[in-house]
Design a protein around this motif. Structure first.
Motif, PDB file in Angstrom:
ATOM      1  N   LEU A  46      28.628   6.664 -37.360  1.00  0.00           N
ATOM      2  CA  LEU A  46      29.898   5.845 -36.164  1.00  0.00           C
ATOM      3  C   LEU A  46      31.813   5.817 -36.620  1.00  0.00           C
ATOM      4  CD1 LEU A  46      27.760   3.395 -34.056  1.00  0.00           C
ATOM      5  CD2 LEU A  46      28.691   6.024 -33.302  1.00  0.00           C
ATOM      6  N   LEU A  47      31.272   5.146 -37.853  1.00  0.00           N
ATOM      7  CA  LEU A  47      32.512   4.581 -38.569  1.00  0.00           C
ATOM      8  C   LEU A  47      32.844   6.444 -39.136  1.00  0.00           C
ATOM      9  CD1 LEU A  47      31.125   2.100 -40.558  1.00  0.00           C
ATOM     10  CD2 LEU A  47      33.226   2.220 -39.422  1.00  0.00           C
ATOM     11  N   GLU A  48      32.732   7.472 -39.921  1.00  0.00           N
ATOM     12  CA  GLU A  48      33.104   8.633 -39.876  1.00  0.00           C
ATOM     13  C   GLU A  48      34.131   9.266 -38.675  1.00  0.00           C
ATOM     14  OE1 GLU A  48      29.367   9.897 -43.493  1.00  0.00           O
ATOM     15  OE2 GLU A  48      29.571  10.413 -41.407  1.00  0.00           O
ATOM     16  N   ASP A  49      32.643   9.065 -37.435  1.00  0.00           N
ATOM     17  CA  ASP A  49      33.738   9.615 -35.833  1.00  0.00           C
ATOM     18  C   ASP A  49      34.413   9.165 -36.400  1.00  0.00           C
ATOM     19  OD1 ASP A  49      31.030  11.803 -35.884  1.00  0.00           O
ATOM     20  OD2 ASP A  49      30.077  10.093 -34.586  1.00  0.00           O
ATOM     21  N   ALA A  50      34.585   7.684 -36.320  1.00  0.00           N
ATOM     22  CA  ALA A  50      35.751   6.604 -36.034  1.00  0.00           C
ATOM     23  C   ALA A  50      37.064   7.312 -37.016  1.00  0.00           C
ATOM     24  CB  ALA A  50      35.337   5.510 -36.268  1.00  0.00           C
ATOM     25  N   GLY A  51      36.545   8.067 -37.876  1.00  0.00           N
ATOM     26  CA  GLY A  51      38.314   7.851 -39.214  1.00  0.00           C
ATOM     27  C   GLY A  51      37.905   7.256 -40.582  1.00  0.00           C
ATOM     28  N   CYS A  52      37.177   7.017 -40.740  1.00  0.00           N
ATOM     29  CA  CYS A  52      36.402   5.691 -41.888  1.00  0.00           C
ATOM     30  C   CYS A  52      36.343   6.299 -43.138  1.00  0.00           C
ATOM     31  CB  CYS A  52      35.279   4.920 -41.876  1.00  0.00           C
ATOM     32  SG  CYS A  52      35.787   3.903 -42.486  1.00  0.00           S
ATOM     33  N   GLU A  53      37.045   6.675 -43.842  1.00  0.00           N
ATOM     34  CA  GLU A  53      37.147   6.664 -45.373  1.00  0.00           C
ATOM     35  C   GLU A  53      36.259   7.095 -46.050  1.00  0.00           C
ATOM     36  OE1 GLU A  53      41.667   9.583 -44.261  1.00  0.00           O
ATOM     37  OE2 GLU A  53      41.390   7.183 -44.510  1.00  0.00           O
ATOM     38  N   ILE A  54      35.941   5.783 -46.899  1.00  0.00           N
ATOM     39  CA  ILE A  54      34.786   4.839 -46.947  1.00  0.00           C
ATOM     40  C   ILE A  54      34.150   3.863 -46.417  1.00  0.00           C
ATOM     41  CG2 ILE A  54      35.097   3.435 -49.069  1.00  0.00           C
ATOM     42  CD1 ILE A  54      38.174   4.334 -50.432  1.00  0.00           C
ATOM     43  N   VAL A  55      33.361   3.672 -47.195  1.00  0.00           N
ATOM     44  CA  VAL A  55      31.691   2.480 -46.101  1.00  0.00           C
ATOM     45  C   VAL A  55      31.667   1.704 -47.637  1.00  0.00           C
ATOM     46  CG1 VAL A  55      29.819   2.450 -45.080  1.00  0.00           C
ATOM     47  CG2 VAL A  55      31.698   4.000 -43.869  1.00  0.00           C
ATOM     48  N   ARG A  56      31.331   0.187 -47.183  1.00  0.00           N
ATOM     49  CA  ARG A  56      31.236  -0.725 -48.027  1.00  0.00           C
ATOM     50  C   ARG A  56      29.229  -0.533 -47.529  1.00  0.00           C
ATOM     51  NH1 ARG A  56      32.516  -6.436 -49.429  1.00  0.00           N
ATOM     52  NH2 ARG A  56      33.916  -5.834 -47.916  1.00  0.00           N
ATOM     53  N   LEU A  57      28.898  -1.167 -48.853  1.00  0.00           N
ATOM     54  CA  LEU A  57      26.793  -1.701 -47.898  1.00  0.00           C
ATOM     55  C   LEU A  57      26.960  -2.932 -49.025  1.00  0.00           C
ATOM     56  CD1 LEU A  57      25.246   1.706 -48.619  1.00  0.00           C
ATOM     57  CD2 LEU A  57      25.418   0.316 -46.503  1.00  0.00           C
ATOM     58  N   ALA A  58      26.237  -3.938 -48.009  1.00  0.00           N
ATOM     59  CA  ALA A  58      25.705  -5.261 -49.004  1.00  0.00           C
ATOM     60  C   ALA A  58      24.594  -4.939 -49.381  1.00  0.00           C
ATOM     61  CB  ALA A  58      25.938  -6.533 -47.815  1.00  0.00           C
ATOM     62  N   LEU A  59      24.107  -4.696 -50.603  1.00  0.00           N
ATOM     63  CA  LEU A  59      23.314  -4.751 -51.580  1.00  0.00           C
ATOM     64  C   LEU A  59      22.892  -6.043 -51.915  1.00  0.00           C
ATOM     65  CD1 LEU A  59      23.587  -1.808 -53.285  1.00  0.00           C
ATOM     66  CD2 LEU A  59      23.107  -1.784 -51.210  1.00  0.00           C
ATOM     67  N   LYS A  60      21.725  -7.090 -51.326  1.00  0.00           N
ATOM     68  CA  LYS A  60      21.237  -8.364 -51.351  1.00  0.00           C
ATOM     69  C   LYS A  60      20.108  -8.030 -52.401  1.00  0.00           C
ATOM     70  CE  LYS A  60      19.757 -12.519 -48.792  1.00  0.00           C
ATOM     71  NZ  LYS A  60      19.726 -12.991 -47.582  1.00  0.00           N
ATOM     72  N   ASP A  61      19.310  -7.505 -52.261  1.00  0.00           N
ATOM     73  CA  ASP A  61      17.398  -7.216 -52.790  1.00  0.00           C
ATOM     74  C   ASP A  61      17.187  -5.544 -53.851  1.00  0.00           C
ATOM     75  OD1 ASP A  61      16.775  -5.835 -50.600  1.00  0.00           O
ATOM     76  OD2 ASP A  61      16.439  -7.999 -49.893  1.00  0.00           O
ATOM     77  N   LYS A  62      16.446  -6.035 -54.474  1.00  0.00           N
ATOM     78  CA  LYS A  62      15.989  -4.492 -54.891  1.00  0.00           C
ATOM     79  C   LYS A  62      15.707  -2.943 -52.939  1.00  0.00           C
ATOM     80  CE  LYS A  62      13.071  -3.959 -57.456  1.00  0.00           C
ATOM     81  NZ  LYS A  62      13.581  -2.980 -59.460  1.00  0.00           N
ATOM     82  N   GLN A  63      15.247  -3.943 -51.946  1.00  0.00           N
ATOM     83  CA  GLN A  63      15.240  -2.860 -51.157  1.00  0.00           C
ATOM     84  C   GLN A  63      16.320  -2.672 -50.009  1.00  0.00           C
ATOM     85  OE1 GLN A  63      13.406  -6.566 -51.128  1.00  0.00           O
ATOM     86  NE2 GLN A  63      11.108  -5.211 -51.847  1.00  0.00           N
ATOM     87  N   ASP A  64      17.293  -3.133 -50.652  1.00  0.00           N
ATOM     88  CA  ASP A  64      18.509  -2.901 -50.316  1.00  0.00           C
ATOM     89  C   ASP A  64      19.461  -1.822 -51.217  1.00  0.00           C
ATOM     90  OD1 ASP A  64      18.653  -4.174 -47.844  1.00  0.00           O
ATOM     91  OD2 ASP A  64      19.910  -6.148 -48.309  1.00  0.00           O
ATOM     92  N   ALA A  65      19.076  -1.500 -52.788  1.00  0.00           N
ATOM     93  CA  ALA A  65      19.853  -1.196 -53.493  1.00  0.00           C
ATOM     94  C   ALA A  65      19.010   0.100 -53.265  1.00  0.00           C
ATOM     95  CB  ALA A  65      19.144  -2.016 -54.813  1.00  0.00           C
ATOM     96  N   GLY A  66      17.470  -0.152 -52.763  1.00  0.00           N
ATOM     97  CA  GLY A  66      16.001   1.546 -53.133  1.00  0.00           C
ATOM     98  C   GLY A  66      16.559   1.696 -51.555  1.00  0.00           C
ATOM     99  N   ALA A  67      17.825   2.000 -50.808  1.00  0.00           N
ATOM    100  CA  ALA A  67      17.968   2.306 -49.547  1.00  0.00           C
ATOM    101  C   ALA A  67      19.199   3.569 -49.562  1.00  0.00           C
ATOM    102  CB  ALA A  67      18.029   1.028 -48.403  1.00  0.00           C
ATOM    103  N   VAL A  68      19.888   3.006 -51.211  1.00  0.00           N
ATOM    104  CA  VAL A  68      21.220   3.881 -50.831  1.00  0.00           C
ATOM    105  C   VAL A  68      20.937   5.774 -51.167  1.00  0.00           C
ATOM    106  CG1 VAL A  68      22.538   4.214 -53.093  1.00  0.00           C
ATOM    107  CG2 VAL A  68      21.969   1.820 -51.890  1.00  0.00           C
TER     108      VAL A  68
END
Length: 352
Positions: A46-68
């Motif tokens: 949705l962000l890409e469609d809106a015109g966003c060019e860089i997206v940040r992800l909050a990585l709180k734990d190993k599960q988040d980091a592994g999802a990258v």
């Protein structure tokens, strides 16, 4: 007036460059957990469609980091890992293909930990954002001075480890503190600056706060990426960011509408006409963005004809109908019911 951009180093984030003479880029942040992979991917698209060019992800734990890794496979936009407290999450995100790391000097401050992240980033060829936030600095001095010192001290550590692929942000919730902090850091170093005001609140007041702060800095040539932080859907942040950049003529994302606020002289439902025009232009943004086009929709004979004449395409209304202008020349009349279609066709002709 032409804005003279501050000279800064060029930094590559994924497939885009920031700093130097590159366009000011728009950034936002996923507002769900990265480990909720489907939800994160949906929001990024949705962000890409809106015109966003860089997206940040909050990585709180190993599960988040592994999802990258899985998220990266399904999106096009460069991804930034937002890391706090545990430097090892940055290392895992790098292994999974992240495009940039954001470190907070307020909670990752041990030299050996910073060295490990810098070494991994250098090996992977990705930058580090030194992201200072007013809520994470030690207030032993004036807030602005504390923020600037925190960033500079961190940069010295990175430079000691021969790491120079750096972006800086200095975000406070107050407009005056934010502007002062960026002005100070801009004079001291030439690293690219990511602009933002943190915790601005709900959409209306938040967009105004961000517009004032970011607009003030961008007018001075300060800023290489921006984020408008809103307590709302992330795509609303992109709309606000685009409006800021377009208003300063720093970027163009499609036709620009100018319209009068209406008064007792207006004899048509101008609000309805402008909303319909905006909706239809937005739906056709990709096909109507070959060059900047200004569209004027004016409600009366006082300033209407002059504004419409100065725009690329315009209409100045009298009673029930208006006079259509194209490239400063008056043409045929159009009724209130069919004027939107006529204006769209004129815009299409200019982009043909």
């Amino acid at each position: 007036m032409i804005i003279k951009r501050r000279k800064s180093k060029s930094v590559k984030i994924g497939n885009i460059y920031i700093g130097d003479s590159h366009p000011v880029a728009i950034q936002s942040m996923v507002k769900v957990k990265a480990s909720s992979v489907k939800g994160a991917i949906k929001q990024i698209r949705l962000l890409e469609d809106a015109g966003c060019e860089i997206v940040r992800l909050a990585l709180k734990d190993k599960q988040d980091a592994g999802a990258v890794k899985e998220i990266k496979k399904n999106v096009k936009v460069p991804l930034v890992a937002d890391i706090h407290f545990d430097y090892r999450l940055a290392l895992e995100a790098i292994d999974n293909g992240i495009d940039k790391i954001r470190l907070n000097p307020g909670n990752i401050s041990k030299n050996d930990e910073i060295r490990e992240v810098a070494k991994a980033c250098k090996s992977a060829g990705i930058p580090i954002r030194v992201g200072v936030n007013s809520g994470s600095v030690e207030r032993t001095t004036h807030l602005v001075d504390a923020m600037v010192k925190s960033a500079l001290d961190y940069i010295k550590i990175l430079e000691k480890f021969k790491f120079y692929d750096i972006v800086i942000s200095l975000k406070a919730s107050g407009i005056l503190e934010t502007v002062e902090a960026y002005r100070k850091i801009a004079k001291i170093c030439d690293y690219p600056l990511h602009l933002g005001v943190t915790a601005t609140g709900l959409p209306f007041s938040g967009a105004i706060k961000s517009g004032v702060a970011l607009g003030s800095l961008l007018l001075e040539g300060i800023g290489d990426t921006i984020r408008v932080s809103l307590t709302d859907k992330p795509e609303e942040e992109i709309k606000a960011a685009k409006a800021i950049l377009e208003s300063l003529k720093l970027r163009s994302f499609g036709p620009e509408i100018i319209s009068c606020p209406t008064c007792g002289r207006c004899e048509v439902n101008l609000t309805k006409i402008v909303k319909e025009l905006e909706t239809k232009l937005s739906a056709n943004n990709h096909s109507l963005s070959k060059r900047p086009v200004k569209v004027a929709v004016m409600g009366c004979i006082v300033n209407g004809p002059g504004e419409a004449r100065q725009a690329d395409v315009g209409i100045a209304f009298g009673k029930n109908s208006g006079l259509v202008f194209r490239n400063g020349k008056a043409g045929k009349k159009a009724g209130a019911r069919d004027c939107v279609g006529i204006l769209l066709k004129e815009v299409e002709r200019l982009n043909a």
